[in-house]
Design a protein around this motif. Structure first.
Motif, PDB file in Angstrom:
ATOM      1  N   THR A   2     -25.063 -40.962  76.519  1.00  0.00           N
ATOM      2  CA  THR A   2     -24.156 -41.029  75.379  1.00  0.00           C
ATOM      3  C   THR A   2     -22.772 -41.476  75.836  1.00  0.00           C
ATOM      4  O   THR A   2     -22.094 -42.219  75.135  1.00  0.00           O
ATOM      5  CB  THR A   2     -24.059 -39.672  74.658  1.00  0.00           C
ATOM      6  N   GLU A   3     -22.391 -41.060  77.034  1.00  0.00           N
ATOM      7  CA  GLU A   3     -21.087 -41.455  77.565  1.00  0.00           C
ATOM      8  C   GLU A   3     -20.995 -42.976  77.745  1.00  0.00           C
ATOM      9  O   GLU A   3     -19.957 -43.577  77.464  1.00  0.00           O
ATOM     10  CB  GLU A   3     -20.795 -40.744  78.894  1.00  0.00           C
ATOM     11  N   LYS A   4     -22.078 -43.599  78.229  1.00  0.00           N
ATOM     12  CA  LYS A   4     -22.087 -45.054  78.420  1.00  0.00           C
ATOM     13  C   LYS A   4     -22.003 -45.772  77.070  1.00  0.00           C
ATOM     14  O   LYS A   4     -21.280 -46.762  76.925  1.00  0.00           O
ATOM     15  CB  LYS A   4     -23.346 -45.488  79.186  1.00  0.00           C
ATOM     16  N   ILE A   5     -22.732 -45.280  76.078  1.00  0.00           N
ATOM     17  CA  ILE A   5     -22.660 -45.861  74.737  1.00  0.00           C
ATOM     18  C   ILE A   5     -21.226 -45.767  74.221  1.00  0.00           C
ATOM     19  O   ILE A   5     -20.672 -46.735  73.696  1.00  0.00           O
ATOM     20  CB  ILE A   5     -23.638 -45.150  73.772  1.00  0.00           C
ATOM     21  N   GLN A   6     -20.608 -44.592  74.386  1.00  0.00           N
ATOM     22  CA  GLN A   6     -19.237 -44.393  73.928  1.00  0.00           C
ATOM     23  C   GLN A   6     -18.261 -45.306  74.666  1.00  0.00           C
ATOM     24  O   GLN A   6     -17.328 -45.853  74.073  1.00  0.00           O
ATOM     25  CB  GLN A   6     -18.836 -42.928  74.104  1.00  0.00           C
ATOM     26  N   GLU A   7     -18.482 -45.507  75.957  1.00  0.00           N
ATOM     27  CA  GLU A   7     -17.618 -46.379  76.758  1.00  0.00           C
ATOM     28  C   GLU A   7     -17.690 -47.821  76.277  1.00  0.00           C
ATOM     29  O   GLU A   7     -16.661 -48.469  76.063  1.00  0.00           O
ATOM     30  CB  GLU A   7     -18.033 -46.291  78.227  1.00  0.00           C
ATOM     31  N   VAL A   8     -18.901 -48.329  76.081  1.00  0.00           N
ATOM     32  CA  VAL A   8     -19.076 -49.712  75.626  1.00  0.00           C
ATOM     33  C   VAL A   8     -18.518 -49.875  74.210  1.00  0.00           C
ATOM     34  O   VAL A   8     -17.779 -50.820  73.923  1.00  0.00           O
ATOM     35  CB  VAL A   8     -20.568 -50.128  75.680  1.00  0.00           C
ATOM     36  N   ARG A  16     -14.332 -44.404  67.366  1.00  0.00           N
ATOM     37  CA  ARG A  16     -15.023 -43.526  68.316  1.00  0.00           C
ATOM     38  C   ARG A  16     -16.400 -43.234  67.751  1.00  0.00           C
ATOM     39  O   ARG A  16     -16.547 -43.025  66.544  1.00  0.00           O
ATOM     40  CB  ARG A  16     -14.235 -42.238  68.487  1.00  0.00           C
ATOM     41  N   ILE A  17     -17.389 -43.195  68.634  1.00  0.00           N
ATOM     42  CA  ILE A  17     -18.738 -42.827  68.211  1.00  0.00           C
ATOM     43  C   ILE A  17     -19.113 -41.537  68.927  1.00  0.00           C
ATOM     44  O   ILE A  17     -18.878 -41.398  70.128  1.00  0.00           O
ATOM     45  CB  ILE A  17     -19.758 -43.962  68.481  1.00  0.00           C
TER      46      ILE A  17
END
Length: 123
Positions: free
Chosen positions: A11-17, A26-27
């Motif tokens: 989820t952190e990578k999705i949020q970063e991209v 923000r997601i």
């Protein structure tokens, strides 16, 4: 832009991209099974949620797509997503503007953040 989701995705990578494309959006992700008003945030690897999906899939997070479309795509993968918009120094829900494209949401967040910034930080 299509976001690759596989069993190594967090989820952190999705949020970063997502945040790099839309700095005023923000997601966040919630556990679907939680019916409590204070829903539990989901962090970490999403592999356990992709059991019904293929080995990998893509979620289109292009600027022309609406908040409701993107949230629905994540929901179909087993991830309950919510997209928030920046307004000054706070993040607000996009419930009333769910049909706006991501680009418009991001632009509105930029305008609101500039308008609500303290006078000393305005350029």
């Amino acid at each position: 832009m299509k976001l690759l989701i596989n069993d190594n995705t967090t989820t952190e990578k999705i949020q970063e991209v997502f945040g790099s494309l839309y700095p005023f959006l923000r997601i966040i992700f919630y556990a679907q099974e939680t019916a409590h008003p204070q829903r539990r945030l989901v962090n970490g690897n999403v592999a356990h949620l992709l059991a019904h999906a293929e080995e990998y899939c893509f979620v289109d997070i292009s600027g022309h797509r609406t908040v409701s479309e993107v949230e629905a795509d994540f929901l179909s993968l087993g991830l309950q997503a919510q997209i928030l918009r920046k307004s000054g120094s706070v993040w607000i829900e996009t419930l009333l503007t769910r049909n706006w494209p991501l680009e418009r949401q991001n632009h509105e967040g930029e305008l609101l953040s500039a308008a609500l910034a303290p006078v000393s930080s305005r350029k």
